[in-house]
Design a protein around this motif. Structure first.
Motif, PDB file in Angstrom:
ATOM      1  N   VAL A 185      14.360   6.321 -17.401  1.00 52.66           N
ATOM      2  CA  VAL A 185      13.790   6.383 -16.066  1.00 52.66           C
ATOM      3  C   VAL A 185      12.846   5.216 -15.848  1.00 52.66           C
ATOM      4  CG1 VAL A 185      11.831   7.799 -16.742  1.00 52.66           C
ATOM      5  CG2 VAL A 185      12.623   7.839 -14.391  1.00 52.66           C
ATOM      6  N   LEU A 186      12.335   4.665 -16.931  1.00 49.33           N
ATOM      7  CA  LEU A 186      11.388   3.591 -16.781  1.00 49.33           C
ATOM      8  C   LEU A 186      11.985   2.332 -16.299  1.00 49.33           C
ATOM      9  CD1 LEU A 186       9.009   4.524 -19.452  1.00 49.33           C
ATOM     10  CD2 LEU A 186       8.980   4.645 -17.059  1.00 49.33           C
ATOM     11  N   ILE A 187      13.238   2.126 -16.453  1.00 51.75           N
ATOM     12  CA  ILE A 187      13.697   0.835 -15.957  1.00 51.75           C
ATOM     13  C   ILE A 187      13.626   0.878 -14.507  1.00 51.75           C
ATOM     14  CG2 ILE A 187      15.293   0.479 -17.791  1.00 51.75           C
ATOM     15  CD1 ILE A 187      17.560   1.062 -15.879  1.00 51.75           C
ATOM     16  N   GLY A 188      13.525   1.944 -14.181  1.00 53.12           N
ATOM     17  CA  GLY A 188      13.837   2.561 -13.174  1.00 53.12           C
ATOM     18  C   GLY A 188      12.927   3.072 -12.285  1.00 53.12           C
ATOM     19  N   GLY A 189      12.408   3.890 -13.013  1.00 53.18           N
ATOM     20  CA  GLY A 189      11.698   4.663 -12.105  1.00 53.18           C
ATOM     21  C   GLY A 189      10.899   3.828 -11.184  1.00 53.18           C
ATOM     22  N   LEU A 190       9.632   3.632 -11.518  1.00 54.55           N
ATOM     23  CA  LEU A 190       8.876   2.980 -10.489  1.00 54.55           C
ATOM     24  C   LEU A 190       7.885   2.064 -11.138  1.00 54.55           C
ATOM     25  CD1 LEU A 190       8.495   6.331  -8.746  1.00 54.55           C
ATOM     26  CD2 LEU A 190       9.945   4.537  -7.987  1.00 54.55           C
ATOM     27  N   THR A 191       8.019   1.816 -12.395  1.00 53.75           N
ATOM     28  CA  THR A 191       6.939   1.128 -13.051  1.00 53.75           C
ATOM     29  C   THR A 191       7.092  -0.357 -13.053  1.00 53.75           C
ATOM     30  OG1 THR A 191       8.021   1.133 -15.169  1.00 53.75           O
ATOM     31  CG2 THR A 191       6.748   3.055 -14.612  1.00 53.75           C
ATOM     32  N   GLY A 192       8.289  -0.850 -13.036  1.00 54.18           N
ATOM     33  CA  GLY A 192       8.456  -2.276 -13.160  1.00 54.18           C
ATOM     34  C   GLY A 192       8.322  -2.742 -14.582  1.00 54.18           C
TER      35      GLY A 192
ATOM     36  N   ILE B 249      16.272   8.842  -9.221  1.00 54.35           N
ATOM     37  CA  ILE B 249      14.971   8.384  -9.706  1.00 54.35           C
ATOM     38  C   ILE B 249      13.849   9.134  -8.995  1.00 54.35           C
ATOM     39  CG2 ILE B 249      13.398   6.405  -9.784  1.00 54.35           C
ATOM     40  CD1 ILE B 249      15.940   4.650 -10.047  1.00 54.35           C
ATOM     41  N   ALA B 250      13.991   9.295  -7.671  1.00 54.77           N
ATOM     42  CA  ALA B 250      12.959   9.990  -6.902  1.00 54.77           C
ATOM     43  C   ALA B 250      12.810  11.437  -7.373  1.00 54.77           C
ATOM     44  CB  ALA B 250      13.308   9.950  -5.414  1.00 54.77           C
ATOM     45  N   LYS B 251      13.934  12.082  -7.659  1.00 56.84           N
ATOM     46  CA  LYS B 251      13.890  13.471  -8.131  1.00 56.84           C
ATOM     47  C   LYS B 251      13.196  13.561  -9.488  1.00 56.84           C
ATOM     48  CE  LYS B 251      17.562  15.811  -7.360  1.00 56.84           C
ATOM     49  NZ  LYS B 251      18.955  16.346  -7.444  1.00 56.84           N
ATOM     50  N   GLU B 252      13.510  12.621 -10.385  1.00 59.33           N
ATOM     51  CA  GLU B 252      12.875  12.606 -11.695  1.00 59.33           C
ATOM     52  C   GLU B 252      11.383  12.315 -11.569  1.00 59.33           C
ATOM     53  OE1 GLU B 252      13.085  12.637 -16.029  1.00 59.33           O
ATOM     54  OE2 GLU B 252      14.352  13.389 -14.409  1.00 59.33           O
ATOM     55  N   HIS B 253      11.046  11.415 -10.657  1.00 61.12           N
ATOM     56  CA  HIS B 253       9.651  11.065 -10.403  1.00 61.12           C
ATOM     57  C   HIS B 253       8.857  12.299 -10.004  1.00 61.12           C
ATOM     58  CE1 HIS B 253       6.767   8.130  -8.089  1.00 61.12           C
ATOM     59  NE2 HIS B 253       6.133   8.899  -8.922  1.00 61.12           N
ATOM     60  N   GLN B 254       9.396  13.088  -9.092  1.00 59.26           N
ATOM     61  CA  GLN B 254       8.711  14.288  -8.634  1.00 59.26           C
ATOM     62  C   GLN B 254       8.504  15.273  -9.776  1.00 59.26           C
ATOM     63  OE1 GLN B 254      11.195  15.675  -5.438  1.00 59.26           O
ATOM     64  NE2 GLN B 254      10.483  14.118  -4.000  1.00 59.26           N
ATOM     65  N   ALA B 255       9.512  15.403 -10.628  1.00 61.94           N
ATOM     66  CA  ALA B 255       9.387  16.326 -11.765  1.00 61.94           C
ATOM     67  C   ALA B 255       8.296  15.859 -12.719  1.00 61.94           C
ATOM     68  CB  ALA B 255      10.726  16.427 -12.492  1.00 61.94           C
ATOM     69  N   GLU B 256       8.191  14.546 -12.918  1.00 60.96           N
ATOM     70  CA  GLU B 256       7.174  14.027 -13.828  1.00 60.96           C
ATOM     71  C   GLU B 256       5.781  14.168 -13.229  1.00 60.96           C
ATOM     72  OE1 GLU B 256       8.401  10.685 -16.617  1.00 60.96           O
ATOM     73  OE2 GLU B 256       9.448  10.213 -14.757  1.00 60.96           O
ATOM     74  N   GLU B 257       5.662  13.976 -11.928  1.00 62.40           N
ATOM     75  CA  GLU B 257       4.370  14.193 -11.276  1.00 62.40           C
ATOM     76  C   GLU B 257       3.892  15.619 -11.514  1.00 62.40           C
ATOM     77  OE1 GLU B 257       4.837  13.300  -7.189  1.00 62.40           O
ATOM     78  OE2 GLU B 257       4.881  11.133  -7.472  1.00 62.40           O
TER      79      GLU B 257
ATOM     80  N   GLY C 274       4.754   7.507  -4.255  1.00 63.22           N
ATOM     81  CA  GLY C 274       5.310   8.836  -4.432  1.00 63.22           C
ATOM     82  C   GLY C 274       4.580   9.886  -3.630  1.00 63.22           C
ATOM     83  N   GLY C 275       4.445  11.055  -4.237  1.00 65.09           N
ATOM     84  CA  GLY C 275       3.943  12.202  -3.505  1.00 65.09           C
ATOM     85  C   GLY C 275       2.469  12.374  -3.498  1.00 65.09           C
ATOM     86  N   GLY C 276       1.715  11.381  -3.869  1.00 64.61           N
ATOM     87  CA  GLY C 276       0.275  11.531  -3.882  1.00 64.61           C
ATOM     88  C   GLY C 276      -0.314  11.387  -2.517  1.00 64.61           C
ATOM     89  N   ALA C 277      -1.627  11.274  -2.497  1.00 62.21           N
ATOM     90  CA  ALA C 277      -2.329  11.219  -1.237  1.00 62.21           C
ATOM     91  C   ALA C 277      -2.701   9.805  -0.893  1.00 62.21           C
ATOM     92  CB  ALA C 277      -3.562  12.098  -1.309  1.00 62.21           C
ATOM     93  N   GLY C 278      -1.742   8.940  -0.917  1.00 60.06           N
ATOM     94  CA  GLY C 278      -2.009   7.540  -0.630  1.00 60.06           C
ATOM     95  C   GLY C 278      -2.520   7.371   0.786  1.00 60.06           C
ATOM     96  N   GLY C 279      -3.416   6.432   0.961  1.00 59.43           N
ATOM     97  CA  GLY C 279      -4.045   6.287   2.239  1.00 59.43           C
ATOM     98  C   GLY C 279      -3.425   5.275   3.159  1.00 59.43           C
ATOM     99  N   GLY C 280      -2.395   4.587   2.686  1.00 59.63           N
ATOM    100  CA  GLY C 280      -1.790   3.586   3.552  1.00 59.63           C
ATOM    101  C   GLY C 280      -2.664   2.385   3.688  1.00 59.63           C
ATOM    102  N   ASP C 281      -2.514   1.658   4.781  1.00 63.92           N
ATOM    103  CA  ASP C 281      -3.261   0.443   5.014  1.00 63.92           C
ATOM    104  C   ASP C 281      -4.675   0.803   5.429  1.00 63.92           C
ATOM    105  OD1 ASP C 281      -4.315  -1.938   5.821  1.00 63.92           O
ATOM    106  OD2 ASP C 281      -2.605  -2.557   7.022  1.00 63.92           O
ATOM    107  N   ALA C 282      -5.631   0.476   4.587  1.00 63.56           N
ATOM    108  CA  ALA C 282      -7.013   0.888   4.831  1.00 63.56           C
ATOM    109  C   ALA C 282      -7.615   0.230   6.050  1.00 63.56           C
ATOM    110  CB  ALA C 282      -7.857   0.579   3.594  1.00 63.56           C
ATOM    111  N   SER C 283      -7.004  -0.812   6.544  1.00 62.37           N
ATOM    112  CA  SER C 283      -7.578  -1.516   7.696  1.00 62.37           C
ATOM    113  C   SER C 283      -7.361  -0.757   8.989  1.00 62.37           C
ATOM    114  CB  SER C 283      -6.941  -2.900   7.815  1.00 62.37           C
ATOM    115  OG  SER C 283      -5.580  -2.793   8.170  1.00 62.37           O
ATOM    116  N   GLY C 284      -6.451   0.179   8.948  1.00 58.07           N
ATOM    117  CA  GLY C 284      -6.174   0.954  10.143  1.00 58.07           C
ATOM    118  C   GLY C 284      -4.863   0.592  10.774  1.00 58.07           C
TER     119      GLY C 284
END
Length: 414
Positions: free
Chosen positions: A11-18, A127-135, A401-411
């Protein structure tokens, strides 16, 4: 902050880590060991497929177009696979934009560009499904805190977590990663060793804990050194995407930069009061005196560096658990913080109290990982109360992913 991450499987090649994990490299080595030394490898996401040409956006660097040889093996595998035993042959045209690929390639004889000899792919949806399971697993079996001591010879690191300490034991199989200075992205973390972790660092680990919660056998660890600031807003500059705060500890102004990975949240007053009540010393004494004094006179709260955003389980609205002790993981507070309303930089005003976890690159250059406003009651509870809260519950930015990311802080819109 997603899990961490997730090393030790394809999943690491993969997933989202780079990051190309050892297992992914070994899988590819099965296909390339007999090929010339000129064979190179490319990991990234599919941008386009046109005829026999495959354009890939690597995890670092510009897009690369590769010609896939007629004789090339094109295989599809699933996240978590450690060998290609179960991989199935597919056609190049079966690949879609966003799919992750690991490519073995070599220079074309005529020098026209690289030619792929092996393509191993994973579907974006898988990958997205595996990501959610790992979260979810990081939320269930993860613990975070401030490093108290490190015994590299014994393979143990001890952290402070809420009002307790947790001894985290490692084995040669434990994956250890460190955040890079100046970065808040997990994709920039590097594989490291226990002796590179120091007291005062912030750490998150995933594994099986003892019945009393005082020990953990860690499968994965991520750690880093971050600046923790409790202060009041002096000014905001949405155009420059910066925030100036007066640090309550140093009494000096600090300019904090925001980027798309910075997470900004604000607790509502009732929730802030409830959390503060939980974090007050058992005696009920307030180390900081009247509301606001502890924030100004105390030390900034520390924070941990969780690998992933919180999982989807959350307490009922307005509910704060009052459990304490080593067996309690502090997950309810973590979930509440992650689900606190998202705010934008213009929502902050002069005099607002904020708690910030920031990473420092060049001297004087601070970038916010996470900012939490509406914290006056928490900071006034006591300096150690703030530390207890964030050593267990803070989430770094840049996880996606599914966290509480705030997006662009500038508004603006991302």
């Amino acid at each position: 902050m997603g899990s961490l991450r997730f090393l030790g499987s394809l999943v690491l090649i993969g997933g989202l880590t780079g990051v190309v994990p050892p297992t992914a490299c070994s899988i590819l080595a099965q296909q390339t060991s007999a090929q010339p030394a000129t064979v190179s490898r490319l990991v990234g996401s599919v941008l386009s497929v046109k005829g026999q040409s495959l354009t890939v956006k690597p995890d670092s660097g510009p897009p690369t177009t590769v010609t896939v040889a007629d004789s090339a093996r094109v295989l599809e595998t699933t996240p978590g696979a450690k060998t290609i035993a179960g991989a199935r042959p597919i056609h190049l045209t079966d690949l879609a934009v966003g799919d992750r690929v690991l490519i073995a390639m070599r220079p074309a004889p005529d020098g026209s560009g690289p030619t792929a000899t092996t393509v191993i792919a994973m579907r974006e949806a898988d990958i997205a499904k595996e990501h959610q399971a790992e979260e979810a697993d990081w939320q269930r079996r993860g613990v975070g805190g401030i490093v108290k001591s490190v015994d590299a010879a014994a393979g143990t690191v001890t952290i402070t977590h809420l009002n307790t300490t947790v001894a985290i034991h490692t084995t040669p199989k434990t994956v250890i990663r460190m955040y890079e200075p100046g970065s808040i992205k997990f994709s920039d973390t590097k594989v490291s060793t226990l002796d590179q972790i120091h007291p005062g660092d912030q750490l998150r680990a995933r594994g099986d804990r003892s019945a009393d919660g005082a020990e953990m056998q860690a499968e994965e660890i991520v750690a880093g050194s971050f600046r923790n600031i409790a202060g009041s807003v002096v000014s905001t500059d949405p155009a420059a995407n910066t925030l100036t705060v007066k640090d309550f500890k140093t009494k000096k102004p600090e300019v904090i930069h925001m980027n798309a990975d910075s997470q900004l949240h604000k607790l509502d007053p009732a929730m802030a009061q409830a959390i503060a009540a939980r974090l007050k010393p058992a005696s009920g004494n307030h180390e900081g005196g009247p509301q606001g004094n502890a924030a100004h006179d105390g030390e900034p709260a520390h924070a941990s560096a969780p690998a992933r955003p919180a999982a989807s389980v959350q307490p009922a609205a307005g509910q704060v658990s009052t459990e304490t002790g080593a067996g309690h993981h502090g997950g309810d507070i973590s979930q509440m913080l992650q689900r606190a309303p998202i705010i934008l930089l213009p929502d902050l005003h002069r005099g607002d109290a904020v708690m910030i976890v920031a990473t420092q690159g060049a001297p004087g250059s601070l970038t916010a990982c996470t900012l939490l406003a509406g914290v006056e009651p928490i900071l006034s509870a006591s300096p150690s109360a703030g530390q207890n809260l964030f050593s267990a519950s803070w989430n770094l930015g840049g996880q996606g992913g599914g966290g509480a990311g705030g997006g662009d802080a500038s508004g603006g819109q991302q």
